[in-house]
Design an enzyme around this catalytic site. Structure first.
Site, PDB file in Angstrom:
ATOM      1  N   GLY A 157      33.086  62.360  49.673  1.00 39.01           N
ATOM      2  CA  GLY A 157      32.839  63.297  50.766  1.00 39.01           C
ATOM      3  C   GLY A 157      32.587  64.679  50.170  1.00 39.01           C
ATOM      4  N   ILE A 159      34.736  67.010  49.221  1.00 39.65           N
ATOM      5  CA  ILE A 159      35.573  67.356  48.059  1.00 39.65           C
ATOM      6  C   ILE A 159      35.172  66.515  46.845  1.00 39.65           C
ATOM      7  CG2 ILE A 159      37.938  67.416  47.155  1.00 39.65           C
ATOM      8  CD1 ILE A 159      38.846  68.028  50.085  1.00 39.65           C
ATOM      9  N   ARG A 179      32.554  54.534  51.243  1.00 37.90           N
ATOM     10  CA  ARG A 179      32.229  53.599  52.334  1.00 37.90           C
ATOM     11  C   ARG A 179      30.724  53.345  52.390  1.00 37.90           C
ATOM     12  NH1 ARG A 179      35.263  56.476  57.116  1.00 37.90           N
ATOM     13  NH2 ARG A 179      34.720  58.125  55.683  1.00 37.90           N
ATOM     14  N   ALA A 234      44.268  63.513  47.003  1.00 34.93           N
ATOM     15  CA  ALA A 234      43.879  63.180  48.381  1.00 34.93           C
ATOM     16  C   ALA A 234      45.124  63.019  49.249  1.00 34.93           C
ATOM     17  CB  ALA A 234      43.016  61.924  48.379  1.00 34.93           C
ATOM     18  N   ARG A 235      45.643  61.809  49.296  1.00 33.52           N
ATOM     19  CA  ARG A 235      46.872  61.537  50.042  1.00 33.52           C
ATOM     20  C   ARG A 235      47.673  60.479  49.290  1.00 33.52           C
ATOM     21  NH1 ARG A 235      46.114  65.598  52.431  1.00 33.52           N
ATOM     22  NH2 ARG A 235      46.035  65.940  54.690  1.00 33.52           N
ATOM     23  N   GLU A 264      55.993  62.269  51.070  1.00 31.90           N
ATOM     24  CA  GLU A 264      56.300  63.676  50.763  1.00 31.90           C
ATOM     25  C   GLU A 264      57.387  64.218  51.685  1.00 31.90           C
ATOM     26  OE1 GLU A 264      52.699  66.018  50.716  1.00 31.90           O
ATOM     27  OE2 GLU A 264      51.717  64.529  49.473  1.00 31.90           O
ATOM     28  N   HIS A 282      51.675  69.306  46.064  1.00 32.42           N
ATOM     29  CA  HIS A 282      50.607  69.353  47.085  1.00 32.42           C
ATOM     30  C   HIS A 282      49.972  70.755  47.171  1.00 32.42           C
ATOM     31  CE1 HIS A 282      49.132  67.145  50.932  1.00 32.42           C
ATOM     32  NE2 HIS A 282      48.221  67.999  50.502  1.00 32.42           N
ATOM     33  N   GLY A 284      46.601  71.378  46.593  1.00 30.07           N
ATOM     34  CA  GLY A 284      45.137  71.274  46.633  1.00 30.07           C
ATOM     35  C   GLY A 284      44.415  72.508  47.148  1.00 30.07           C
TER      36      GLY A 284
END
Ligand code: GLV
Length: 319
Positions: A157, A159, A179, A234-235, A264, A282, A284
């Site tokens: 995407g 980022i 995707r 990301a996550r 988290e 975290h 970012g």
């Protein structure tokens, strides 16, 4: 006409709530630098037409039911896995996020982490701080060069694309899995299996969804090179943290850089014991510039929607 009430769940950086006050809203500001406990959240949001929230707050059906006047949930983050979007849509509540304004900051941090892992910056810093450095040694803390190596990006995407652009300066070959194929990308699209097998550094930049949950599990780690490095900005749920600990301990992969975690702020205790992993809290989008722009964009979305206009960046489209 009554003034719309906007709830802000926790302390936010400059410009803070000024844009909401300037718009004439009544602001219920929880001016506390900590996540809002669930019970307190329902009480805070109850009378609100607008909610300014962060990834530390879960917006679910129960909260929405406690706030019958709610028209917009403005998340101050690009990711919105903390929000039950279908539940919002069912109730006619718009959901907005803060894309674009944090792209460069997050891509920069991804590279900071990548370089920290590749060049063992955390270990070096700990050595010097602990007073354990005895002087320059030719074989001390040797890392890995990046030039000519393959950077794999999972999630191409905005980022991911910004991370890829920065790879040019490091003369890395870039491959990605997404995707769908991204038109115009100079990076090469590959299957997920190829991404795992070919990446010298694998960077995760995909959102957290049912599809991406634990996409990096024991099998995926086992399919990577023993010399590979994994970076996740990301996550956390994209990675099976327990499997990662095992892989880092046993040399299945060589190292990892993590900015995000499965649960988290909890961090798997095994990660803290390992030297071949760099752990960040975290960070970012954590620059003054990006965070100010995120606050402003979340406020602009609230102002637009509560004034009957379209938001600047919505996750949902309501009819
Ligand atoms: C931060 O993690 C964000 O999604 O903006």
């Amino acid at each position: 006409m009554s003034v719309p009430v906007v709830a802000v769940t926790r302390q936010i950086p400059s410009p803070g709530i000024a844009p909401l006050q300037q718009a004439g809203f009544e602001v219920r500001y929880r001016d506390v630098d900590a996540a809002c406990p669930t019970a307190e959240l329902a009480e805070l949001v109850g009378p609100a037409a607008g909610l300014f929230c962060l990834l530390s707050e879960r917006v679910d059906a129960a909260l929405l039911d406690a706030a019958p006047n709610l028209r917009i949930v403005a998340n101050m983050a690009v990711g919105f896995d903390n929000i039950d979007v279908p539940a919002c849509t069912e109730r006619g509540v718009m959901v907005t996020n803060t894309p674009d304004v944090l792209t460069d900051a997050t891509a920069d941090l991804t590279w900071a982490l990548l370089l920290a892992v590749a060049r063992r910056i955390g270990e070096g810093e700990r050595l010097v701080r602990a007073g354990g450095w005895s002087g320059w040694r030719p074989g001390e803390l040797l890392g890995t060069s990046l030039g000519g190596k393959t950077l794999g990006i999972f999630g191409m995407g905005k980022i991911g694309s910004a991370v890829a652009r920065r790879a040019v300066g490091f003369e890395m070959d870039v491959i990605y899995h997404n995707r769908r194929v991204v038109p115009g990308s100079s990076a090469a699209y590959v299957s997920f299996a190829d991404l795992l097998a070919r990446s010298d550094v694998l960077v995760l930049n995909a959102p957290s969804t049912a599809e991406t949950r634990q996409v990096i599990d024991a099998a995926a780690l086992g399919a990577m090179k023993h010399t590979a490095l994994l970076v996740n900005t990301a996550r956390g749920p994209l990675v099976d943290e327990a499997a990662l600990v095992d892989a880092l301990r046993s040399g299945v992969i060589a190292g990892a850089g993590l900015d995000v975690y499965e649960a988290e702020p909890a961090v798997h205790p095994g990660l803290r014991e390992l030297d071949n992993v760099v752990l960040l809290p975290h960070l970012g989008s954590a620059t003054h510039e990006a965070r100010a722009a995120m606050v402003q964009l979340a406020c602009d979305n609230l102002v637009a929607v509560l004034n009957g206009e379209l938001p600047l960046s919505s996750v949902t489209s309501l009819r």
